[in-house]
Each structure stands twice: as C-alpha cells, then as structure tokens.
Scaffold this motif. Structure first.
Motif, PDB file in Angstrom:
ATOM      1  N   ALA A 187     -18.022  64.481 -44.879  1.00 63.33           N
ATOM      2  CA  ALA A 187     -18.458  65.858 -44.791  1.00 63.33           C
ATOM      3  C   ALA A 187     -17.676  66.854 -45.631  1.00 63.33           C
ATOM      4  O   ALA A 187     -16.823  66.536 -46.093  1.00 63.33           O
ATOM      5  CB  ALA A 187     -18.078  66.182 -43.296  1.00 63.33           C
ATOM      6  N   TRP A 188     -18.385  67.934 -46.157  1.00 72.47           N
ATOM      7  CA  TRP A 188     -17.898  68.691 -47.032  1.00 72.47           C
ATOM      8  C   TRP A 188     -17.767  70.032 -46.063  1.00 72.47           C
ATOM      9  O   TRP A 188     -18.757  70.359 -45.272  1.00 72.47           O
ATOM     10  CB  TRP A 188     -18.828  69.062 -47.903  1.00 72.47           C
ATOM     11  CG  TRP A 188     -18.722  67.871 -49.431  1.00 72.47           C
ATOM     12  CD1 TRP A 188     -18.338  66.941 -49.250  1.00 72.47           C
ATOM     13  CD2 TRP A 188     -19.580  68.054 -50.398  1.00 72.47           C
ATOM     14  NE1 TRP A 188     -18.541  66.187 -50.420  1.00 72.47           N
ATOM     15  CE2 TRP A 188     -19.291  66.935 -51.214  1.00 72.47           C
ATOM     16  CE3 TRP A 188     -20.382  68.977 -51.063  1.00 72.47           C
ATOM     17  CZ2 TRP A 188     -19.820  66.654 -52.652  1.00 72.47           C
ATOM     18  CZ3 TRP A 188     -20.700  68.890 -52.414  1.00 72.47           C
ATOM     19  CH2 TRP A 188     -20.400  67.581 -52.864  1.00 72.47           C
ATOM     20  N   PRO A 231     -24.193  65.888 -50.726  1.00 78.38           N
ATOM     21  CA  PRO A 231     -25.088  64.971 -51.069  1.00 78.38           C
ATOM     22  C   PRO A 231     -25.236  63.664 -50.345  1.00 78.38           C
ATOM     23  O   PRO A 231     -24.209  63.387 -49.634  1.00 78.38           O
ATOM     24  CB  PRO A 231     -24.781  64.764 -52.565  1.00 78.38           C
ATOM     25  CG  PRO A 231     -24.051  65.866 -52.926  1.00 78.38           C
ATOM     26  CD  PRO A 231     -23.324  66.265 -51.589  1.00 78.38           C
ATOM     27  N   ASN A 232     -26.129  62.921 -50.283  1.00 76.57           N
ATOM     28  CA  ASN A 232     -26.482  61.679 -49.559  1.00 76.57           C
ATOM     29  C   ASN A 232     -25.580  60.570 -50.260  1.00 76.57           C
ATOM     30  O   ASN A 232     -26.283  59.642 -51.155  1.00 76.57           O
ATOM     31  CB  ASN A 232     -27.650  61.250 -49.434  1.00 76.57           C
ATOM     32  CG  ASN A 232     -27.938  60.362 -48.494  1.00 76.57           C
ATOM     33  OD1 ASN A 232     -27.075  59.909 -47.729  1.00 76.57           O
ATOM     34  ND2 ASN A 232     -29.226  59.437 -48.681  1.00 76.57           N
ATOM     35  N   ILE A 256     -13.150  71.503 -48.876  1.00 73.74           N
ATOM     36  CA  ILE A 256     -12.333  70.312 -48.281  1.00 73.74           C
ATOM     37  C   ILE A 256     -13.202  69.244 -48.080  1.00 73.74           C
ATOM     38  O   ILE A 256     -14.334  69.350 -47.519  1.00 73.74           O
ATOM     39  CB  ILE A 256     -11.705  70.675 -47.087  1.00 73.74           C
ATOM     40  CG1 ILE A 256     -10.688  71.908 -47.227  1.00 73.74           C
ATOM     41  CG2 ILE A 256     -11.075  69.367 -46.540  1.00 73.74           C
ATOM     42  CD1 ILE A 256      -9.490  71.469 -47.936  1.00 73.74           C
ATOM     43  N   HIS A 257     -13.079  68.059 -48.773  1.00 74.59           N
ATOM     44  CA  HIS A 257     -14.233  66.778 -48.708  1.00 74.59           C
ATOM     45  C   HIS A 257     -13.572  65.743 -47.883  1.00 74.59           C
ATOM     46  O   HIS A 257     -12.320  65.258 -48.135  1.00 74.59           O
ATOM     47  CB  HIS A 257     -14.620  66.317 -50.037  1.00 74.59           C
ATOM     48  CG  HIS A 257     -15.396  67.167 -51.053  1.00 74.59           C
ATOM     49  ND1 HIS A 257     -15.579  66.901 -52.248  1.00 74.59           N
ATOM     50  CD2 HIS A 257     -15.786  68.525 -50.587  1.00 74.59           C
ATOM     51  CE1 HIS A 257     -16.218  67.865 -52.846  1.00 74.59           C
ATOM     52  NE2 HIS A 257     -16.362  68.805 -51.866  1.00 74.59           N
ATOM     53  N   LEU A 258     -13.956  65.626 -46.656  1.00 69.14           N
ATOM     54  CA  LEU A 258     -13.636  64.501 -45.895  1.00 69.14           C
ATOM     55  C   LEU A 258     -14.444  63.202 -46.199  1.00 69.14           C
ATOM     56  O   LEU A 258     -15.676  63.128 -46.187  1.00 69.14           O
ATOM     57  CB  LEU A 258     -14.139  65.004 -44.500  1.00 69.14           C
ATOM     58  CG  LEU A 258     -13.313  66.007 -43.710  1.00 69.14           C
ATOM     59  CD1 LEU A 258     -13.639  66.278 -42.394  1.00 69.14           C
ATOM     60  CD2 LEU A 258     -11.859  65.897 -43.842  1.00 69.14           C
TER      61      LEU A 258
END
Length: 134
Positions: free
Chosen positions: A42-43, A35-36, A51-53
């Motif tokens: 980044a996902w 999502p914005n 992993i969510h960066l």
C-alpha cells in the motif's frame, strides 16, 4: 549532479492488515493509489512525500522488540509534538509499559538533538520517530 529530494520511505511488513491500519490510525496517513505490482502493499500520503508498505512474508532482520533509537528508523516531523503525544496516549501508548510491549513509547523531551523526540514500533518492529525539529 542534480539536486535530490526524498520521494518516499519503504517499509517492510509481514501483515498488511495490521500495518495499514497502524499507519492510518496512529499517524493519520491516507492511502493513495498504487500500481498493480506483483508484490502486495500500500502507498500512503505523508504531506508531499509517501510511505510505501511492502509485504514480505519473511519480514526484516529486526527480531528484538525493544525500542532502540540507534537502530535503523525514519522520522515524522510535527509542529505539535505534545499534541502527537496526547494522540498516542489516547490510543493506549505509554512510556511506563515494559520493554517489548507493542504500545511502549520512548519520549525524549530534552536531549542532544535540541528538539523533542519520541519513538515507537510498528507491528513489524520497525522503529518510528516523531520529532519537533524546527
């Protein structure tokens, strides 16, 4: 209480342009739509998990470049531990590099966990474990 399941692990990065290629190239993760959000990031898909960066210019609390397996970390499990070791070596990671080198590996093939483990750091000094847990 409902049964809980892990959905994602969130990792702070100061430089998405360094961290995104690290996780994609080293671990073969694939970027997925995100999502914005008002904060850059980044996902990445990791099997059924993510992993969510997340970009935070201040970074995290970690300033020591040493691999400390007792510090906060997360782990990937693999059914081909030696294959992962060979992949990392092909990318220039080695056990004999000095403490603090960004490509240093810590490999424990036989230890208290009863399965092989290795540790490395990402570009923001986050500690990542890869193991051969059953």
């Amino acid at each position: 209480m409902s049964l809980l399941a892990l959905h994602h692990v969130s990792i702070v990065t100061t430089d998405l342009e360094k961290s995104l290629p690290f996780y994609c190239k080293v671990f073969g993760l694939v970027q997925i739509p995100r999502p914005n959000f008002p904060v850059d990031g980044a996902w990445l898909a990791c099997g059924s998990l993510q992993i969510h960066l997340i970009v935070n210019p201040e970074g995290t609390f970690r300033k020591n470049p040493a691999i400390d397996r007792n510090d906060c970390h997360f782990a990937f499990r693999t059914d081909d531990f030696e294959g992962v070791v060979e992949r990392l070596k092909a990318l220039g990671f080695r056990e004999d590099l000095p403490q603090g080198d960004p490509k240093r590996l810590l490999i424990i093939r036989t230890g208290h966990a009863d399965f092989p483990q290795l540790y490395l750091r990402d570009p923001d000094l986050n500690i990542v474990e890869v193991n051969g847990a059953p």
